[in-house]
Design a protein around this motif. Structure first.
Motif, PDB file in Angstrom:
ATOM      1  N   TYR B 128       0.877  -1.169   0.000  1.00 54.34           N
ATOM      2  CA  TYR B 128       0.000   0.000   0.000  1.00 54.34           C
ATOM      3  C   TYR B 128       0.912   1.216   0.000  1.00 54.34           C
ATOM      4  O   TYR B 128       1.734   1.379   0.903  1.00 54.34           O
ATOM      5  CB  TYR B 128      -0.878   0.014   1.244  1.00 54.34           C
ATOM      6  CG  TYR B 128      -1.707  -1.249   1.399  1.00 54.34           C
ATOM      7  CD1 TYR B 128      -2.983  -1.323   0.853  1.00 54.34           C
ATOM      8  CD2 TYR B 128      -1.199  -2.350   2.077  1.00 54.34           C
ATOM      9  CE1 TYR B 128      -3.746  -2.481   0.992  1.00 54.34           C
ATOM     10  CE2 TYR B 128      -1.953  -3.510   2.220  1.00 54.34           C
ATOM     11  CZ  TYR B 128      -3.223  -3.571   1.675  1.00 54.34           C
ATOM     12  OH  TYR B 128      -3.968  -4.712   1.808  1.00 54.34           O
ATOM     13  N   LYS B 129       0.775   2.061  -0.991  1.00 59.67           N
ATOM     14  CA  LYS B 129       1.822   3.059  -1.196  1.00 59.67           C
ATOM     15  C   LYS B 129       1.257   4.426  -1.540  1.00 59.67           C
ATOM     16  O   LYS B 129       0.426   4.555  -2.449  1.00 59.67           O
ATOM     17  CB  LYS B 129       2.679   2.568  -2.365  1.00 59.67           C
ATOM     18  CG  LYS B 129       3.977   3.254  -2.545  1.00 59.67           C
ATOM     19  CD  LYS B 129       4.790   2.411  -3.505  1.00 59.67           C
ATOM     20  CE  LYS B 129       5.958   3.169  -4.072  1.00 59.67           C
ATOM     21  NZ  LYS B 129       6.663   2.385  -5.087  1.00 59.67           N
ATOM     22  N   THR B 130       1.674   5.415  -0.784  1.00 60.73           N
ATOM     23  CA  THR B 130       1.438   6.803  -1.175  1.00 60.73           C
ATOM     24  C   THR B 130       2.789   7.469  -0.905  1.00 60.73           C
ATOM     25  O   THR B 130       3.790   6.970  -1.386  1.00 60.73           O
ATOM     26  CB  THR B 130       0.233   7.426  -0.406  1.00 60.73           C
ATOM     27  OG1 THR B 130       0.416   8.815  -0.274  1.00 60.73           O
ATOM     28  CG2 THR B 130       0.034   6.843   0.974  1.00 60.73           C
ATOM     29  N   TRP B 201      -6.609   5.421   4.424  1.00 64.08           N
ATOM     30  CA  TRP B 201      -5.344   5.992   3.955  1.00 64.08           C
ATOM     31  C   TRP B 201      -5.468   6.536   2.538  1.00 64.08           C
ATOM     32  O   TRP B 201      -4.772   7.479   2.161  1.00 64.08           O
ATOM     33  CB  TRP B 201      -4.226   4.948   4.051  1.00 64.08           C
ATOM     34  CG  TRP B 201      -4.384   3.798   3.096  1.00 64.08           C
ATOM     35  CD1 TRP B 201      -5.142   2.683   3.269  1.00 64.08           C
ATOM     36  CD2 TRP B 201      -3.783   3.675   1.803  1.00 64.08           C
ATOM     37  NE1 TRP B 201      -5.051   1.869   2.170  1.00 64.08           N
ATOM     38  CE2 TRP B 201      -4.221   2.446   1.259  1.00 64.08           C
ATOM     39  CE3 TRP B 201      -2.904   4.474   1.062  1.00 64.08           C
ATOM     40  CZ2 TRP B 201      -3.817   2.008  -0.001  1.00 64.08           C
ATOM     41  CZ3 TRP B 201      -2.494   4.027  -0.190  1.00 64.08           C
ATOM     42  CH2 TRP B 201      -2.969   2.805  -0.714  1.00 64.08           C
ATOM     43  N   ILE B 202      -6.398   5.943   1.760  1.00 66.47           N
ATOM     44  CA  ILE B 202      -6.566   6.423   0.384  1.00 66.47           C
ATOM     45  C   ILE B 202      -7.177   7.824   0.399  1.00 66.47           C
ATOM     46  O   ILE B 202      -6.714   8.731  -0.311  1.00 66.47           O
ATOM     47  CB  ILE B 202      -7.463   5.457  -0.425  1.00 66.47           C
ATOM     48  CG1 ILE B 202      -6.818   4.067  -0.439  1.00 66.47           C
ATOM     49  CG2 ILE B 202      -7.676   5.978  -1.833  1.00 66.47           C
ATOM     50  CD1 ILE B 202      -7.679   3.005  -1.092  1.00 66.47           C
ATOM     51  N   ASN B 206      -5.528  11.338  -0.906  1.00 67.80           N
ATOM     52  CA  ASN B 206      -6.193  12.251  -1.841  1.00 67.80           C
ATOM     53  C   ASN B 206      -6.359  13.652  -1.250  1.00 67.80           C
ATOM     54  O   ASN B 206      -6.252  14.650  -1.958  1.00 67.80           O
ATOM     55  CB  ASN B 206      -7.533  11.681  -2.277  1.00 67.80           C
ATOM     56  CG  ASN B 206      -7.342  10.517  -3.247  1.00 67.80           C
ATOM     57  OD1 ASN B 206      -6.404  10.543  -4.054  1.00 67.80           O
ATOM     58  ND2 ASN B 206      -8.178   9.502  -3.160  1.00 67.80           N
ATOM     59  N   PRO B 243      -2.134   7.358  -4.390  1.00 67.40           N
ATOM     60  CA  PRO B 243      -2.232   6.067  -3.700  1.00 67.40           C
ATOM     61  C   PRO B 243      -2.195   4.910  -4.688  1.00 67.40           C
ATOM     62  O   PRO B 243      -2.805   4.971  -5.745  1.00 67.40           O
ATOM     63  CB  PRO B 243      -3.592   6.147  -2.993  1.00 67.40           C
ATOM     64  CG  PRO B 243      -4.362   7.183  -3.709  1.00 67.40           C
ATOM     65  CD  PRO B 243      -3.384   8.129  -4.342  1.00 67.40           C
ATOM     66  N   GLN B 244      -1.449   3.883  -4.323  1.00 70.54           N
ATOM     67  CA  GLN B 244      -1.274   2.741  -5.216  1.00 70.54           C
ATOM     68  C   GLN B 244      -1.353   1.457  -4.427  1.00 70.54           C
ATOM     69  O   GLN B 244      -0.908   1.409  -3.288  1.00 70.54           O
ATOM     70  CB  GLN B 244       0.141   2.746  -5.802  1.00 70.54           C
ATOM     71  CG  GLN B 244       0.388   3.635  -6.976  1.00 70.54           C
ATOM     72  CD  GLN B 244       1.854   3.479  -7.379  1.00 70.54           C
ATOM     73  OE1 GLN B 244       2.337   2.366  -7.578  1.00 70.54           O
ATOM     74  NE2 GLN B 244       2.549   4.596  -7.438  1.00 70.54           N
TER      75      GLN B 244
END
Lengths: 556, 263
Positions: B128-130, B201-202, B206, B243-244
């Motif tokens: 989970y990546k930002t 977290w998404i 954003n 977010p990815q």
């Protein structure tokens, strides 16, 4: 909220192929081990520093850990690291880089540092952080290596520039970032053009003279954080003397800048012991100095007043420094007959000078210290002279200048560490070498900008210094030098202070660039009286702020 | 990871790769590498190239690992700890060498023919990546006959005795579900896990994008047209926070098991 999921299909393809072809299969043990390793190195939380586990041999101080955590978690990896000189900004930056690499957030990083520090940064990242950082030497390095250390001067020149600007950097680190305070410079423009996600700006002196400097630094990281130029100007500029917006600004700046002071770190620091040494000119030195002073005061307010002031400062350093400047003037084409006769007169005085009283004092001190010493001088000619003079007295020394190539700087530092007793540095050499193995410094002549002096002292008074630091400030009696020493260095107790408080003072004086102010007062006043008045004004201003500070301290 | 855990990993890695452990001191481990391991780890292509050309006798290296700073500086040893590049090289090699297995459950059949059920296993790492990142590891198995899905597959099969050769009197049932569609079903399960996670977290990511873009727009509000500079800064902000979710299988394989799996 739903996100598209990126699925790596490499494994599946490999599996289906093996399934069809019945192998080759891995050993059960390696399969199992691989799973366990994965499980044990898994990072299950957004928060927290993984990097500590990876760096068991590194001594990391609490304030450094806190900085790394803060920058990554609260500042989104865009920050000005502005700890005081010697608190380990390099360690903080290394920790952040390491953490972001471990977490898979940074692969490609560019580290721009002064030329003299390129090797040292690369070495420390490799040795302390196990990060394979490469000092940029060949052109292909930009594209093929992931972590590259270079000087900004190399990177911004073609053919490098075009290549560098084409890279997508995950992280850019810029050391000595106060050099980017002016938005109109090529360096600033270049950094602005870099494609970067995360960015760290390292500087011990985020504000040297003017509040716009911080605006420019912040706008590199996060454009708009302090508004745009126009609005910032309206809100915080000098017109608004009362600084009703000061608190607000401070809050905004603090959300993007971290500044630790020595006093906050709770660590025991070696003391600074300051010796202000007043030196009597010999008779002939005095005559040379007086002759120059007479020329200057007689031409006060005229267009060449500034250059004459330089000459007077040089006379406090060495006759060689004066000589080099006069020689340059003589070579000017449009020199007047009057000026030429003046120069001849001064040249005559130079030839009569039979010794350098400061140099004698320096030798005396160096011999009594009997340990490593750094001498700082503002003038190249003095540097060369001192090298010769120390040699005459059986003292080994190496020179150090900003203009040296990277390799030569490393070599000189090494020579100083291993072989020579004295390092003689000019101002430009002051930044970016760490000499904590030496604990004595002679300021052969003093810079007029207090921050530059702090930079000098920071070379030796930093983490890793184990002894008390001795600073010897030379000034010649009854000269402009003594005047400045009294004004700047005794009034504001500069040497005992730490740079943090000094910024506060400078920030409050805001519009006054001390160095410019003094130069102006001395060069462009129409009478001696006016000079005294202006200097008095500055002194008053500084001591007022000082008293405010002390009251504040007392109130705490 | 403690130094003792690291020692165990090294021992297991080298033994599994048929190297000989020559000496085990209190703080050291000495390994005689095989030719393959020397080529894989020691980075000396010129030596091996030279040897191939001249036909000499290959002499793979011995390596001494030190788990603590040795007092005797003269002893040549590689310091190894959790951060050392050598350890991570070994981690990566383990991953490359341990990606795909085919294993059978050991069955004491006493001469009776026994059927084994095919199970497909995938151990996948989810990232989970930002501007921050975290990971999750899932071990999922699917019975390629019944379609039954189990989580923590590795832990469950580890309670059983497994071997790489099919045991006597055993035979494997052919999958009714092809491995390809088994893989797809596992993917669906992974997506389901992701979607039922806390995904705040998404939104946070954003929000950070919006916040910084607002600042950016204000910064350039006096510009009359969209400049290259503005576009570059905008892309940088999106790139930073975007977010990815990435899924990458670490390893997996085909397991033939006697009876059903249950937790």
């Amino acid at each position: 909220m739903k996100l598209p999921i990126n699925y790596n299909t490499e494994w599946e393809e490999g599996f289906l192929k093996r399934f069809d072809e019945d192998g080759p299969w891995s050993s059960h043990e390696l399969f199992q081990l691989s799973y366990e390793i994965e499980k044990n190195t898994l990072i299950t939380e957004f928060e927290g520093l993984q990097s500590i586990k990876y760096l068991p041999h590194l001594t990391i101080y609490n304030h450094q850990l806190e900085v790394a955590r803060n920058v990554i978690e609260d500042m989104n990896g865009k920050a000005i690291l502005a700890d005081e000189v010697g608190l380990g900004k390099t360690i903080e930056a290394g920790l952040i880089l390491k953490e972001l690499m471990i977490r898979g957030l940074v692969k490609k990083a560019l580290i721009l540092v002064p030329a003299s520090l390129v090797s040292q940064w690369a070495f420390e990242l490799n040795q302390k952080f196990y990060i394979p950082a490469i000092p940029q030497k060949k052109e292909y390095v930009w594209e093929t290596c992931d972590v590259v250390v270079s000087s900004i001067d190399t990177a911004k020149r073609n053919p490098h520039k075009d290549i560098v600007l084409n890279q997508n950097y995950d992280l850019v680190i810029i050391d000595e970032a106060h050099k980017l305070k002016n938005a109109k410079t090529k360096n600033y423009e270049f950094v602005k053009l870099l494609k970067k996600k995360f960015c760290l700006l390292l500087t011990a002196t985020p504000v040297q003279n003017r509040i716009e400097e911080i605006f420019n630094l912040v706008s590199l990281l996060k454009p708009g954080h302090l508004g745009n130029e126009k609005r910032f100007g309206e809100k915080y500029e000098a017109k608004n003397r009362k600084f009703t917006n000061g608190e607000h600004l401070k809050k905004l700046v603090n959300s993007i800048m971290i500044r630790n002071r020595r006093a906050d770190t709770g660590m025991e620091w070696p003391k600074r012991v300051v010796h202000n040494i007043k030196i009597d000119f010999s008779k002939t030195e005095c005559e040379l100095y007086e002759a120059i002073r007479n020329v200057r005061t007689s031409e006060m307010g005229m267009s060449n007043a500034f250059t004459l002031l330089t000459l007077e400062r040089e006379a406090c350093s060495s006759r060689e420094a004066v000589y080099m400047t006069l020689k340059k003037w003589l070579q000017e084409e449009d020199i007047s007959i009057y000026r030429k006769s003046q120069i001849d007169f001064l040249m005559e005085k130079i030839h009569r000078v039979e010794k350098n009283s400061k140099a004698e004092k320096a030798v005396e001190i160096i011999k009594s210290i009997n340990d490593k010493v750094i001498i700082f001088t503002e003038y190249r000619a003095t540097q060369v002279y001192l090298q010769w003079y120390l040699k005459q007295n059986g003292i080994t020394s190496v020179p150090f200048r900003g203009g040296f190539k990277r390799g030569k700087k490393d070599w000189m530092k090494e020579l100083f560490k291993e072989r020579a007793q004295v390092l003689i540095a000019t101002e430009a050499g002051g930044e970016g070498i760490n000499l904590q193995f030496c604990s004595n410094m002679i300021n052969y002549d003093l810079p007029w900008n207090p921050m530059r002096l702090e930079q000098r002292i920071g070379r030796i008074h930093r983490l890793g210094q184990e002894n008390d630091v001795h600073i010897y400030n030379f000034s010649t009696k009854d000269t402009i030098e003594e005047q400045i020493l009294n004004l700047l260095y005794e009034k504001i107790h500069l040497f005992e202070r730490v740079v943090g408080e000094l910024d506060d003072i400078l920030e409050k004086i805001k519009k006054i660039n001390i160095e410019e102010y003094i130069t102006d007062a001395l060069s462009y006043s129409s009478s001696k009286k006016e000079v005294e008045l202006k200097m008095h004004h500055l002194t008053e201003l500084i001591s007022e702020i000082n008293e405010d500070e002390e009251e504040l301290d007392a109130a705490k | 990871m403690l130094q003792n855990d690291i020692r165990k990993i090294l021992e297991r890695f080298f033994l599994a790769n048929k190297c000989t452990i020559l000496n085990e001191g209190d703080n050291t481990l000495t390994v005689q590498l095989t030719i393959e391991m020397d080529k894989l780890l020691m980075n000396r292509p010129f030596y091996w190239h030279y040897l191939e050309k001249t036909g000499g006798t290959p002499q793979p290296q011995k390596v001494k690992f030190a788990f603590e700073q040795l007092e005797d500086q003269k002893i040549k040893a590689e310091q190894i700890h959790f951060g050392s590049p050598r350890l991570h090289q070994i981690f990566n090699s383990t991953r490359d060498l341990g990606s795909y297995v085919r294993l059978y459950e050991v069955v004491n059949s006493s001469g009776i023919r026994t059927s084994l059920h095919p199970w497909l296993n995938i151990n996948a790492k989810i990232e989970y990546k930002t501007n921050l990142s975290k990971q999750q590891l899932l071990s999922i198995g699917i019975n390629l006959i019944s379609g039954k899905i189990v989580f923590d597959f590795i832990d469950l099969v580890n309670r059983r005795n497994l071997t790489s050769k099919i045991p006597d009197y055993c035979f494997t049932l052919s999958p009714l579900i092809t491995p390809k569609s088994g893989i797809n079903r596992i993917r669906t399960v992974i997506e389901h896990v992701i979607n039922t996670n806390d995904n705040n977290w998404i939104n946070d990511a954003n929000n950070r994008i919006d916040h910084d873009l607002n600042l950016l727009n204000a910064f350039y509000e006096d510009e009359t047209e969209i400049t290259e500079e503005y576009t570059r800064e905008k892309e940088a902000i999106q790139e930073l926070f975007n977010p990815q979710i990435n899924v990458e299988p670490v390893n997996g394989g085909i397991f033939y098991l006697k009876s059903d799996l249950s937790a």
